[in-house]
Design a protein around this motif. Structure first.
Motif: not given
Lengths: 362, 421
Positions: A34-40, A328-332
C-alpha cells in the motif's frame, strides 16, 4: 483505446497495460504494497517528479511527462514501512519518514539518503518548512512529540510535546496544523520559531485521519484547514472565523442508502487542496475521490468506484495533475488484506478544469 | 426518528407524548442564510456534471447539493426544511454545530435526548462498517466518552506486520478479536445503558473531567480493558510510550482499568481476582517470541503480563507462571510447582491461553494449533507421550516441583499429570 489528456487526442503509445476503467493514467512499476504518501516536486523544478512512500519499505520516484507517461527514476529503502514523504523546496531532496522511527533525507542527484531525524516511535508525518530566517524538517511521531530538525545536526532544534500520538499534519508557511489521537488539533505559527498558537478539539466526533491547510485565494495566506475523520465527514475550519457559521462540516464517502436507514460510512483518508483554485479533493476508503468547492459549499464531482480504497491523493505544483493511490488502507483489518491485490497510482490530467470552483452567488 | 408533521404546523395533539420527533430548532435552521444558496447553486450544476454526480436524489446527506425535492424552489425551502434529509440529519444528532438537539438553543440537552443520540450513534457505528477503534464524542458533549480509545489503521497495520515478522501473528489476530469484541460490548452498552452508565454519559455534557468523575475507571465497568492495553499485552511494543499504558512501566499489569496510569493495582490483585473471567484469564493473549517470563517477570513486566513467553514455552523461570511464589498461587489458585497441574486442571481458562499460544511457541507442541483453536485443540497436542520423554524430563515431571535449570520444555504426559491440586 485512446486516452484523453488535456482534452486532446493522445497517441496510443501509452499504457497498453492494465485497462483501468477510468481514463486516468496508471503509474508504471507501482509499489508492492500500500501507498502511504504521494508528493509532487515543487514548482521550482522544471520537470515534474512524483514520489511515493509505501508499506513495502520503499520510496520511489518517477518522472511524470506531459503526456501522462511516467518513468521510474529511483528508489530508496527504509527498514520499515514508509509513512510519509515531503519535498525540499528546491526540488533536489526528498524527506521520508518511516515506521522504523527514522527520517531520511534523500538527495536525488546523488541518490544517497542520510538519516536526519530520530524518534522513539514510528514517524507518521514529515514536512519541510521554509521560513525567511530558517528552514527545517518537521516530524510528528506516535511518541507524542513534534520535532524540528536542522538536517545537519543529530539533535532536534526544537521538540514540542503533543497531547497524543500524531496522526496527521500539514504545513503552509507561516501556519502548521497537527491532528492527534483523541481528536486534538493544534495550530502552530512558524514565524521566527515554531510555537503553539492554538489548541482545540476537532469538531468531528471520531478519530482524525487527515488534515490539509487552505489559503485565502486573494491574500495568498493560509487561513484555515480541512479535517477528515473516519466517519465519512470533513470539517472546514477557519483559524479566525469572522462568523462562527463559516466553520462547517459535511458528509462524504458514504454509501447511498436511503436516508432513514444507516449508510455505510467510510473514512476520509486524504484531503488535498488545489493550489490555484482553492477547491479540494477528498479520497475515501470507499474507493472514490470527490472534488468539492468549500466556498460555495458544493460538490463538484465524484469519481467512479475503484477496486480498493484510495489511501492518499495530491496535486502537482501547478494544479494540472491529480494523483491518487489505490491500495488497501487496513480499514477492515487484516482479513481483507491480500498481497495479490494490485497497488496502483493514477494520474488524472486536466485537474485544473475539473476543480474549477463554481460561480458563487451569495 | 420521523419528524412530526403536525408539530411543524403547530397542531400536534399529543404534545410531549407524541411518538414522533418534535424538532425544536426550526429557528436555528433558518438562521443559516447560505443554505438557500447551496440549493440554488446545486440546481445550476446538474447539467454540467450529470454523469458523475453522486447523491442526487439518493438521500446522500450533506450540505452539498441536496438534489432532493425540497430544494427546488427557494421559496419552499423554509417550509419543508424540516423534512429535508439534512434537517433530519441535524436532528439525529449528527449534524454539525448547533441544531443537534432540537432543544431550542438550551445549553444542556435533556437526558433523554442525550441517550437517544448516543444510542443512534452507537447503532450507526455498529452497522455502518466504520473503523471501530476510535474515540467518540457525542454531539455537544464536553468530552470524549472515556473507554473508547483511538487506534489508527496505520498503527494496527504496523502491529500486524511486526507480529507477522516476529511470528506471533496468531496472537495479534486474537488481540484484534478481543478488541473488536470489547468494542461491540461497549456499543451494546451504549445502546442500552445501565443506570450508572447513563449518569456517566450525561455528566459528559456537563463538562466533568473523565478521570475525575469516574474515579479512573472506564465507564463501561470494571472489566473493561482498553484497546491499547489489549495490544500491548499481545506483545506489541508500539504503544510503550503512550500514557494510557502508563502502567507498563510499573511491574503490575493494569487491572482492566483504562487510561489511568495510577490504576496499578497489585499484581496478585489482578490475577487472583475476577479478571480471570475477563480479559486476562480467558483470552489467549499470551506468548510471543521475545523471551521474558510469562507472568511477572522479576525484571519488571515492561511488556507486561502475558506479552511474552519464550518459544521454549514454559521451561523458563521456574514454573508456568514465571515466579514460583505467591503470584502463581494467586493466579489460578494452584501452587506453582504443579505446572503440570495447569494442564490437568479442567478449567478452560487455564487451558485456553496455552492451547492457543502454544501454536506459536515453536517446538512446544510440535505443530501449531489452528488459529482460534483456543480450547478446541485436541488433547493430544497438549501432552507428550510418556514414551517420548527423556529420562531427565521424566524425572522432573515426577518430582513434586521443578528444579530450576532442568525444567522440561515439553508438556508432561497425561499419565503424570496430577489432577489433584
Amino acid at each position: 483505446m485512446a486516452f484523453q489528456f488535456g482534452g486532446s487526442q493522445q497517441p496510443t503509445s501509452l499504457f497498453g497495460q492494465n485497462q483501468s476503467k477510468s481514463k486516468d493514467f496508471e503509474v508504471t512499476s507501482p509499489p508492492d504494497d500500500s501507498i502511504s504518501a504521494l508528493a509532487f516536486s515543487p514548482a521550482t523544478v522544471p520537470l515534474t517528479f512524483l514520489v511515493a512512500g509505501s508499506w513495502d519499505n520503499k520510496v520511489r520516484c518517477w518522472e511524470v511527462q506531459n503526456n501522462g507517461q511516467t518513468i521510474p527514476k529511483a528508489e530508496q529503502m527504509h527498514t520499515g514501512p514508509v509513512l510519509d514523504v515531503a519535498w525540499h523546496d528546491d526540488g533536489t531532496k526528498v524527506f521520508t519518514a518511516s515506521a522504523d522511527k527514522q527520517a531520511k533525507m534523500w538527495d536525488l542527484n546523488s541518490n544517497q539518503a542520510i538519516q536526519v531525524a530520530q524518534h522513539d516511535s514510528p514517524i507518521k508525518v514529515i514536512k519541510w518548512i521554509k521560513a525567511p530566517n530558517y528552514s527545517c524538517v518537521m516530524t510528528g511521531s506516535w511518541d507524542k512529540t513534534l520535532k524540528f530538525w536542522d538536517t545537519r545536526q543529530p539533535q532536534p532544534m526544537l521538540s514540542l510535546q503533543l497531547p497524543e500520538r500524531c496522526y496527521c499534519a500539514d504545513v503552509m508557511y507561516p501556519m502548521a496544523v497537527v491532528g492527534t489521537a483523541d481528536r486534538n488539533v493544534i495550530i502552530y505559527q512558524l514565524d521566527n520559531q515554531p510555537s503553539e498558537f492554538k489548541r482545540m478539539e476537532s469538531p468531528l466526533k471520531y478519530q482524525l485521519r487527515c488534515v490539509s491547510i487552505f489559503k485565502d485565494m486573494k491574500k495568498n495566506m493560509p487561513t484555515g484547514f480541512a479535517l477528515g475523520s473516519i466517519e465519512g465527514r470533513c470539517a472546514i475550519q477557519f483559524v479566525q472565523a469572522q462568523n462562527p457559521k463559516d466553520n462547517f462540516t459535511f458528509k462524504c464517502h458514504r454509501s447511498n442508502e436511503a436516508s432513514t436507514y444507516y449508510q455505510d460510512i467510510y473514512a476520509v483518508n486524504s484531503i488535498a487542496f488545489h493550489p490555484e483554485h482553492g477547491t479540494l479533493a477528498t479520497a475515501g476508503s470507499d474507493g472514490k475521490f470527490s472534488f468539492w468547492d468549500k466556498d460555495s459549499r458544493t460538490k463538484l464531482k465524484t469519481s467512479e468506484q475503484m477496486e480498493q480504497p484510495i489511501t492518499c491523493c495530491n496535486f502537482d505544483a501547478k494544479g494540472q495533475i491529480f494523483a491518487y493511490a489505490v491500495s488497501y488502507d487496513w480499514s477492515k483489518g487484516h482479513e481483507f488484506f491480500s498481497t495479490q491485490k494490485k497497488n496502483q497510482i493514477f494520474l488524472r490530467g486536466n485537474a485544473s478544469e475539473d476543480l474549477k470552483p463554481r460561480n458563487r452567488k451569495r | 426518528m420521523v419528524v412530526c408533521r403536525f408539530f411543524l404546523k403547530g397542531t400536534c395533539k399529543f404534545g410531549d407524548r407524541c411518538r414522533n420527533e418534535h424538532p425544536r430548532n426550526t429557528s436555528e435552521y433558518n438562521a443559516y442564510p447560505s443554505q438557500a444558496n447551496w440549493q440554488q447553486g446545486g440546481n445550476q450544476y446538474h447539467p454540467r456534471s450529470q454523469d458523475t454526480f453522486q447523491g442526487r436524489g439518493s438521500g446522500h446527506q450533506s450540505y452539498y447539493n441536496q438534489g432532493n425535492s425540497s430544494g427546488t424552489a427557494f421559496g419552499n425551502q423554509n417550509r419543508f426544511a424540516a423534512l429535508s434529509d439534512d434537517y433530519q440529519a441535524n436532528n439525529k444528532g449528527k449534524g454539525s454545530g448547533p441544531g443537534g438537539f432540537g432543544d431550542g438553543g438550551n445549553d444542556e440537552p435533556r437526558p433523554g435526548e442525550i441517550l437517544e443520540s448516543i444510542k443512534r450513534d452507537a447503532e450507526e457505528w455498529d452497522v455502518s462498517k466504520m473503523w471501530p477503534y476510535s474515540c467518540y464524542r457525542p454531539s455537544r458533549a464536553q468530552g470524549d466518552v472515556p473507554g473508547l480509545q483511538d487506534l489508527s489503521p496505520e498503527e494496527l497495520r504496523l502491529e500486524a506486520y511486526i507480529a507477522a515478522k516476529e511470528n506471533r501473528f496468531e496472537t495479534y489476530k486474537s488481540a484484534v478479536n478481543l478488541s473488536t469484541d470489547a468494542l461491540k460490548r461497549k456499543l451494546e452498552m451504549m445502546k442500552k445503558p445501565s443506570g450508572e452508565l447513563k449518569n456517566a454519559l450525561i455528566s459528559l455534557y456537563r463538562g466533568q473531567q473523565k478521570t475525575g468523575s469516574f474515579g479512573g475507571q472506564s465507564i463501561f465497568g470494571m472489566q473493561d480493558i482498553s484497546t491499547l492495553e489489549i495490544f500491548t499485552k499481545s506483545g506489541s511494543t508500539l504503544f510503550k510510550t503512550s500514557n494510557t499504558s502508563g502502567t507498563l512501566s510499573s511491574t503490575s499489569p493494569p487491572a482492566g482499568l483504562f487510561s489511568n496510569p495510577s490504576s496499578a493495582s497489585s499484581s496478585s490483585g489482578v490475577f487472583g481476582s475476577t479478571t480471570l473471567g475477563t480479559g486476562f484469564g480467558t483470552q489467549p493473549v499470551t506468548p510471543s517470541s521475545p523471551p521474558h517470563g510469562l507472568f511477572g517477570n522479576p525484571s519488571g513486566a515492561t511488556s507486561s503480563f502475558g506479552s511474552t513467553a519464550p518459544s521454549s514455552g514454559f521451561g523458563n523461570s521456574g514454573g508456568l507462571f514465571g515466579k514460583p511464589d505467591s503470584q502463581n498461587t494467586g493466579l489460578f489458585g494452584q501452587p506453582a510447582q504443579t505446572g503440570t497441574g495447569l494442564f490437568g486442571k479442567p478449567g478452560p481458562p487455564a487451558g485456553a491461553p496455552f492451547g492457543q499460544s502454544s501454536s506459536q511457541s515453536v517446538g512446544l507442541f510440535g505443530k501449531p494449533a489452528p488459529s482460534g483453536g483456543g480450547g478446541q485443540s485436541s488433547n493430544e497436542k497438549w501432552y507428550t507421550p510418556i514414551s517420548e520423554l527423556t529420562a531427565e524430563e521424566k524425572e522432573q515431571f515426577e518430582a513434586p516441583s521443578f528444579t530450576l535449570g532442568k525444567i522440561p520444555t515439553r508438556p508432561p504426559p497425561l499419565e503424570l499429570v496430577n489432577t489433584a491440586a
